[in-house]
Design an enzyme around this catalytic site. Structure first.
Site, short mmCIF file in Angstrom:
data_model
loop_
_atom_site.label_atom_id
_atom_site.label_comp_id
_atom_site.label_asym_id
_atom_site.label_seq_id
_atom_site.Cartn_x
_atom_site.Cartn_y
_atom_site.Cartn_z
N LYS A 22 0.95 -1.06 0.08
CA LYS A 22 -0.19 -0.03 0.05
C LYS A 22 0.78 1.23 0.05
CE LYS A 22 -1.72 1.48 4.12
NZ LYS A 22 -1.41 3.09 4.05
N ASN A 23 1.76 1.25 1.03
CA ASN A 23 2.46 2.54 1.04
C ASN A 23 3.53 2.79 -0.19
OD1 ASN A 23 1.36 2.97 3.25
ND2 ASN A 23 2.91 2.35 4.62
N CYS A 116 -5.03 8.51 9.66
CA CYS A 116 -5.03 7.76 11.15
C CYS A 116 -4.69 8.75 12.21
CB CYS A 116 -3.98 6.61 11.27
SG CYS A 116 -4.12 5.41 10.33
N ARG A 121 0.73 14.95 13.10
CA ARG A 121 0.92 14.65 11.63
C ARG A 121 0.98 16.05 10.74
NH1 ARG A 121 -1.03 8.90 9.74
NH2 ARG A 121 1.08 8.83 8.63
N ASP A 305 5.00 1.05 12.02
CA ASP A 305 3.68 0.24 11.76
C ASP A 305 3.54 -0.97 12.36
OD1 ASP A 305 3.06 2.53 10.47
OD2 ASP A 305 3.54 1.66 8.38
N ILE A 327 8.14 7.68 16.62
CA ILE A 327 7.82 8.51 15.52
C ILE A 327 6.53 9.25 15.46
CG2 ILE A 327 7.27 7.85 12.89
CD1 ILE A 327 10.00 6.97 13.84
C1 UD1 Z 1 4.55 7.00 6.36
C2 UD1 Z 1 3.78 5.86 6.12
C3 UD1 Z 1 3.26 5.08 7.57
C4 UD1 Z 1 4.25 5.33 8.47
C5 UD1 Z 1 5.07 6.35 8.65
C6 UD1 Z 1 6.31 6.40 9.31
C7 UD1 Z 1 2.61 6.02 3.82
C8 UD1 Z 1 1.48 6.26 2.95
N1 UD1 Z 1 2.55 5.96 5.23
O1 UD1 Z 1 3.61 7.88 6.64
O2 UD1 Z 1 2.30 4.00 7.27
O3 UD1 Z 1 3.75 4.92 9.57
O4 UD1 Z 1 5.53 6.45 7.26
O5 UD1 Z 1 7.17 5.12 8.89
O6 UD1 Z 1 3.75 5.65 3.37
N2 UD1 Z 1 6.09 14.90 10.48
C9 UD1 Z 1 6.29 16.49 10.66
N3 UD1 Z 1 6.23 17.04 9.42
C10 UD1 Z 1 6.03 16.65 8.17
C11 UD1 Z 1 5.91 15.30 8.01
C12 UD1 Z 1 5.95 14.32 9.08
O7 UD1 Z 1 6.14 16.68 11.71
O8 UD1 Z 1 5.99 17.53 7.33
C13 UD1 Z 1 6.13 13.97 11.26
C14 UD1 Z 1 4.97 13.03 11.55
O9 UD1 Z 1 3.84 13.84 12.20
C15 UD1 Z 1 5.41 11.68 12.16
C16 UD1 Z 1 6.85 11.88 11.62
O10 UD1 Z 1 7.30 12.89 11.26
O11 UD1 Z 1 5.41 12.28 13.60
C17 UD1 Z 1 6.95 10.73 10.58
O12 UD1 Z 1 5.85 11.12 9.66
P1 UD1 Z 1 6.47 10.58 7.93
O13 UD1 Z 1 7.51 9.96 7.91
O14 UD1 Z 1 5.93 11.78 7.27
O15 UD1 Z 1 5.05 9.69 7.70
P2 UD1 Z 1 4.11 9.50 6.65
O16 UD1 Z 1 4.66 9.68 5.33
O17 UD1 Z 1 2.92 10.36 6.68
#
Ligand code: UD1
Length: 418
Positions: A22-23, A116, A121, A305, A327
């Site tokens: 999915k990711n 979620c 986030r 995850d 995370i």
């Molecule tokens: C992706 C995955 C998700 C997984 C996560 C971490 C997909 C579709 N989803 O989510 O399943 O749990 O990686 O491995 O691939 N953050 C910020 N600012 C930002 C972006 C992120 O503060 O602009 C923080 C988030 O709030 C979180 C952390 O960074 O605490 C990790 O987020 P990120 O790696 O971006 O996860 P996703 O891409 O949303």
């Protein structure tokens, strides 16, 4: 609304074919916005999040077809440059349309994404990156508007290795002529799959899977034919399912090398794992597993995850273990549900202490997000008696044909009307 009913306590025996990731599929489907040409993507799992992306791409003006694992995107009209709230709120990954649309049309408007409920986030890391490449950021009525007269290649250093920000910036840079360097990138295997897709489209990408990714973009990108990598989170969930419930299973069409941190931790707990190039065999420990503590980290660390299903596995360990969630700030919503099944868990901020108990007992429980739902399935399969899991629409966002695969693995599971 549907529920899952699981009668637990019997050892597993069987095999399951792992679905496409999915990711990995979500960013690669978004990358089809980078080109007018036809894109054909195989091994795309049939999941709610993919359906939401299909709806979003169609709304934006793509002509998409989707079924039996195949996703085809064509383009016959001018695209819309606005991803509205109703389509974006269901899924955080919808923010991934921003990078491709900004790069191609130098303007995009999108609602702040949902997803979620596991923490704040924000998307500041994505926005900082776009700014570095020449975009202006404005806000209007809950929407973010990105615009640029001209985007320029450059250097972006992420303050944290965000998976989504790394992907969004890779896609944007792929359509900016010249060399862009991304530093402190996420190293998740899905990033490598996206890089492979962008290379097929005509960008030069090196370093995916390391902290520094170099992208030399092109003025136009081509269509692509691509097969999505196997889902490592689905694989890990089934590995933990077997380890918790007992027995032995085989998992086919998977990629064991993407799961090294989990494999190490499971072996320490007493699970026997035989890995092959694209399959693996799991043999659960005789009796209770040994307690093993884990700390979630960006890849190649222990994946956030899989933290929830890991906790369900450790609930019956022969001693006390800890889970540190580094995370996300609010990712222990499965703990109270596990406690309803007899687990002994204390949560203090980002740390959970799990004192193993000899048995879990079936109970009515609920899924509060995708992976918390997976934890309920793992716990229910290892518990004595019947469990009914509610709110399984969360689980359906991330696990394809779950009840069928559970049956193939020897779990007494069925989907029932509430
Ligand atoms: C992706 C995955 C998700 C997984 C996560 C971490 C997909 C579709 N989803 O989510 O399943 O749990 O990686 O491995 O691939 N953050 C910020 N600012 C930002 C972006 C992120 O503060 O602009 C923080 C988030 O709030 C979180 C952390 O960074 O605490 C990790 O987020 P990120 O790696 O971006 O996860 P996703 O891409 O949303």
């Amino acid at each position: 609304m549907d529920n899952f009913m699981i009668r637990g306590g019997r050892p597993l025996n069987g095999q399951a074919i792992i679905s496409g990731s999915k990711n990995a599929a979500l960013p690669i489907l978004a990358a089809t916005l980078l080109t007018r040409e036809k894109c054909e993507i195989k091994n795309v799992p049939e999941l709610m999040d993919i359906k939401s992306t299909f709806e979003l791409l169609n709304y934006l003006g793509k002509n998409c077809f989707y079924g039996y694992g195949n996703f085809v995107a064509e383009e016959h009209a001018q695209l819309k440059l606005h991803a509205p709230y109703d389509l974006v709120r269901k899924m955080r990954a919808s923010v991934l349309v921003a990078g491709p649309l900004l790069a191609r049309f130098r303007k995009v408007r999108f609602s702040l994404p949902g997803g979620c409920s596991i923490g704040m986030r924000p998307i500041d890391i994505h926005l900082e990156g776009f700014k570095k490449l020449g975009a202006q950021v404005a806000y209007e009525k809950g929407d973010v508007i990105l615009s640029a007269k001209k985007l320029k290649p450059g250097k972006v250093k992420f303050r944290f290795p965000s998976v989504g920000a790394t992907e969004n910036l890779m896609m944007c840079a792929a359509l900016i002529e010249g060399a862009t360097t991304l530093e402190n990138c996420a190293r998740e295997p899905e990033i490598e799959d996206l890089a492979a897709a962008l290379v097929k489209m005509g960008a030069a990408v090196t370093g995916a899977g390391t902290p520094v990714i170099k992208i030399t973009g092109a003025a136009r990108l081509k269509g692509l034919k691509h097969t999505i990598m196997p889902d490592r989170v689905e694989t890990g969930t089934f590995m933990l399912l077997c380890a918790a419930a007992g027995g032995r299973i085989k998992l086919l069409n998977t990629a064991p090398k993407t799961l090294e941190a989990l494999i190490r931790a499971m072996k320490k707990a007493g699970v026997k794992i035989n890995t092959f190039k694209d399959s693996m065999e799991i043999i659960a420990p005789q009796g209770r597993p040994r307690p093993v503590s884990v700390v979630t980290k960006p890849h190649p660390g222990f994946p956030t995850d899989l933290q929830a299903p890991w906790m369900a596995f450790m609930a019956r360990a022969n001693g006390t273990s800890e889970v540190h969630e580094q995370i996300f700030e609010n990712r222990f919503m499965h703990a109270p549900e596990l406690i309803r099944m007899g687990a002994d868990i204390t949560v203090l901020d980002r740390k959970a202490v799990i004192r193993g108990v000899p048995h879990l007992l079936g109970a009515p429980v609920m899924a509060s997000d995708i992976r918390a739902g997976a934890a309920m399935v793992v716990a229910a399969a290892s518990a004595k008696g019947k469990s009914v899991i509610r709110r399984i629409y969360h689980i359906d966002r991330g696990y394809e044909k779950l009840e069928h695969k559970l049956k193939d693995l020897g779990v007494d599971a069925s989907r029932v009307k509430a």
